[in-house]
Structure formats: C-alpha cells, structure tokens
Design a protein around this motif. Structure first.
Motif, PDB file in Angstrom:
ATOM      1  N   LEU A  63       0.812  -1.205   0.000  1.00 14.69           N
ATOM      2  CA  LEU A  63       0.000   0.000   0.000  1.00 14.69           C
ATOM      3  C   LEU A  63       0.850   1.262   0.000  1.00 14.69           C
ATOM      4  O   LEU A  63       0.337   2.352  -0.138  1.00 14.69           O
ATOM      5  N   THR A  64       2.155   1.108   0.145  1.00 12.59           N
ATOM      6  CA  THR A  64       3.038   2.275   0.174  1.00 12.59           C
ATOM      7  C   THR A  64       3.921   2.356  -1.059  1.00 12.59           C
ATOM      8  O   THR A  64       4.922   3.057  -1.062  1.00 12.59           O
ATOM      9  N   ASP A  65       3.578   1.666  -2.135  1.00 12.22           N
ATOM     10  CA  ASP A  65       4.433   1.664  -3.314  1.00 12.22           C
ATOM     11  C   ASP A  65       4.185   2.856  -4.230  1.00 12.22           C
ATOM     12  O   ASP A  65       4.766   2.941  -5.298  1.00 12.22           O
ATOM     13  N   GLY A  66       3.336   3.773  -3.827  1.00 12.20           N
ATOM     14  CA  GLY A  66       3.102   4.973  -4.617  1.00 12.20           C
ATOM     15  C   GLY A  66       2.120   4.778  -5.751  1.00 12.20           C
ATOM     16  O   GLY A  66       1.981   5.641  -6.604  1.00 12.20           O
ATOM     17  N   SER A  67       1.421   3.684  -5.782  1.00  8.77           N
ATOM     18  CA  SER A  67       0.501   3.417  -6.888  1.00  8.77           C
ATOM     19  C   SER A  67      -0.853   4.089  -6.706  1.00  8.77           C
ATOM     20  O   SER A  67      -1.682   4.045  -7.585  1.00  8.77           O
ATOM     21  N   GLY A  68      -1.100   4.673  -5.570  1.00  2.64           N
ATOM     22  CA  GLY A  68      -2.393   5.287  -5.310  1.00  2.64           C
ATOM     23  C   GLY A  68      -3.417   4.313  -4.787  1.00  2.64           C
ATOM     24  O   GLY A  68      -4.566   4.677  -4.576  1.00  2.64           O
ATOM     25  N   ARG A  69      -3.026   3.075  -4.591  1.00  2.00           N
ATOM     26  CA  ARG A  69      -3.964   2.060  -4.115  1.00  2.00           C
ATOM     27  C   ARG A  69      -4.465   2.379  -2.706  1.00  2.00           C
ATOM     28  O   ARG A  69      -5.633   2.163  -2.399  1.00  2.00           O
ATOM     29  N   ALA A  70      -3.581   2.896  -1.856  1.00  2.00           N
ATOM     30  CA  ALA A  70      -3.988   3.236  -0.490  1.00  2.00           C
ATOM     31  C   ALA A  70      -5.037   4.331  -0.509  1.00  2.00           C
ATOM     32  O   ALA A  70      -6.028   4.277   0.230  1.00  2.00           O
ATOM     33  N   ARG A  71      -4.861   5.317  -1.367  1.00  2.00           N
ATOM     34  CA  ARG A  71      -5.831   6.408  -1.470  1.00  2.00           C
ATOM     35  C   ARG A  71      -7.167   5.881  -1.997  1.00  2.00           C
ATOM     36  O   ARG A  71      -8.225   6.274  -1.533  1.00  2.00           O
ATOM     37  N   GLU A  72      -7.098   4.966  -2.953  1.00  2.00           N
ATOM     38  CA  GLU A  72      -8.317   4.377  -3.500  1.00  2.00           C
ATOM     39  C   GLU A  72      -9.063   3.569  -2.442  1.00  2.00           C
ATOM     40  O   GLU A  72     -10.286   3.692  -2.302  1.00  2.00           O
ATOM     41  N   ALA A  85      -8.871   3.943   0.821  1.00  2.00           N
ATOM     42  CA  ALA A  85      -9.391   4.868   1.831  1.00  2.00           C
ATOM     43  C   ALA A  85     -10.674   5.534   1.329  1.00  2.00           C
ATOM     44  O   ALA A  85     -11.636   5.702   2.084  1.00  2.00           O
ATOM     45  N   GLY A  86     -10.715   5.899   0.064  1.00  2.00           N
ATOM     46  CA  GLY A  86     -11.921   6.491  -0.507  1.00  2.00           C
ATOM     47  C   GLY A  86     -13.082   5.515  -0.516  1.00  2.00           C
ATOM     48  O   GLY A  86     -14.218   5.883  -0.203  1.00  2.00           O
ATOM     49  N   GLN A  87     -12.815   4.263  -0.876  1.00  2.00           N
ATOM     50  CA  GLN A  87     -13.865   3.243  -0.867  1.00  2.00           C
ATOM     51  C   GLN A  87     -14.364   2.972   0.544  1.00  2.00           C
ATOM     52  O   GLN A  87     -15.560   2.779   0.761  1.00  2.00           O
ATOM     53  N   PHE A  88     -13.443   2.977   1.516  1.00  2.00           N
ATOM     54  CA  PHE A  88     -13.834   2.774   2.905  1.00  2.00           C
ATOM     55  C   PHE A  88     -14.722   3.913   3.387  1.00  2.00           C
ATOM     56  O   PHE A  88     -15.747   3.677   4.050  1.00  2.00           O
ATOM     57  N   GLN A  89     -14.358   5.141   3.060  1.00  2.00           N
ATOM     58  CA  GLN A  89     -15.176   6.280   3.463  1.00  2.00           C
ATOM     59  C   GLN A  89     -16.551   6.236   2.799  1.00  2.00           C
ATOM     60  O   GLN A  89     -17.573   6.523   3.441  1.00  2.00           O
ATOM     61  N   TRP A  90     -16.599   5.886   1.515  1.00  2.00           N
ATOM     62  CA  TRP A  90     -17.873   5.781   0.812  1.00  2.00           C
ATOM     63  C   TRP A  90     -18.773   4.745   1.481  1.00  2.00           C
ATOM     64  O   TRP A  90     -19.961   4.976   1.714  1.00  2.00           O
ATOM     65  N   MET A  91     -18.210   3.586   1.822  1.00  2.00           N
ATOM     66  CA  MET A  91     -18.996   2.530   2.457  1.00  2.00           C
ATOM     67  C   MET A  91     -19.429   2.951   3.855  1.00  2.00           C
ATOM     68  O   MET A  91     -20.564   2.678   4.277  1.00  2.00           O
TER      69      MET A  91
END
Length: 89
Positions: free
Chosen positions: A6-15, A17-23
């Motif tokens: 999740l820290t490889d800079g791919s933006g996956r962590a941000r994605e 986190a956004g999905q978690f907030q939406w849910m």
C-alpha cells in the motif's frame, strides 16, 4: 495475483481509503434511515411500540444473517449481497 504494497506509490492506499469512506457514509445513512422510525415510535406511540419494533428489527436481522447471508453471497457475490442487504434493511 501478487500482493501489492500500500506504500508503493501506486495510489492504491488512497483508492482503498476512498472506498472505505464511501462505504462508511453509505452504511451510516442507511442505518440512520432504518432506526429513525424507532425514535419516532418511542416519542409518539410509547415505549411498548418502540420495544416491539426494535425487537422485530433485531430478530429479523439475526435470522437473515444466519440463514440468508451465505446463500446470497454465493449467488450474488460480495458486492451484490451487500447491496441487497442494505436495500432490504
């Protein structure tokens, strides 16, 4: 599929986190919509009616979790069964 960091800079962590907030917001809105009538019932009709409504809600939720969750998840998939559950909650 290999696990990605999740820290490889791919933006996956941000994605994620956004999905978690939406849910989280979706569940909060859904739960508030379901439980608000219990507050109204307590205020207008007395605590006995609210107790019956709350008990009915919890018993139906219990039995649907025990007997419907697995078959629905098997047939609709995780996302489909989540949407089904939120719609019929």
């Amino acid at each position: 599929m290999a696990a990605t960091s999740l820290t490889d800079g791919s933006g996956r962590a941000r994605e994620l986190a956004g999905q978690f907030q939406w849910m989280s917001w979706s569940f909060a809105l859904n739960h508030g919509t379901v439980t608000t009538p219990l507050v109204v019932a307590t205020t207008l009709l007395g605590s006995e009616v609210a107790d019956v409504g709350n008990a009915t809600l919890n018993i139906v939720t219990l039995f649907s979790a025990l007997f419907l969750a697995s078959p629905l998840t098997a047939s609709l998939g995780a996302k489909g069964s989540l949407l089904f559950g939120m719609f019929f909650y």
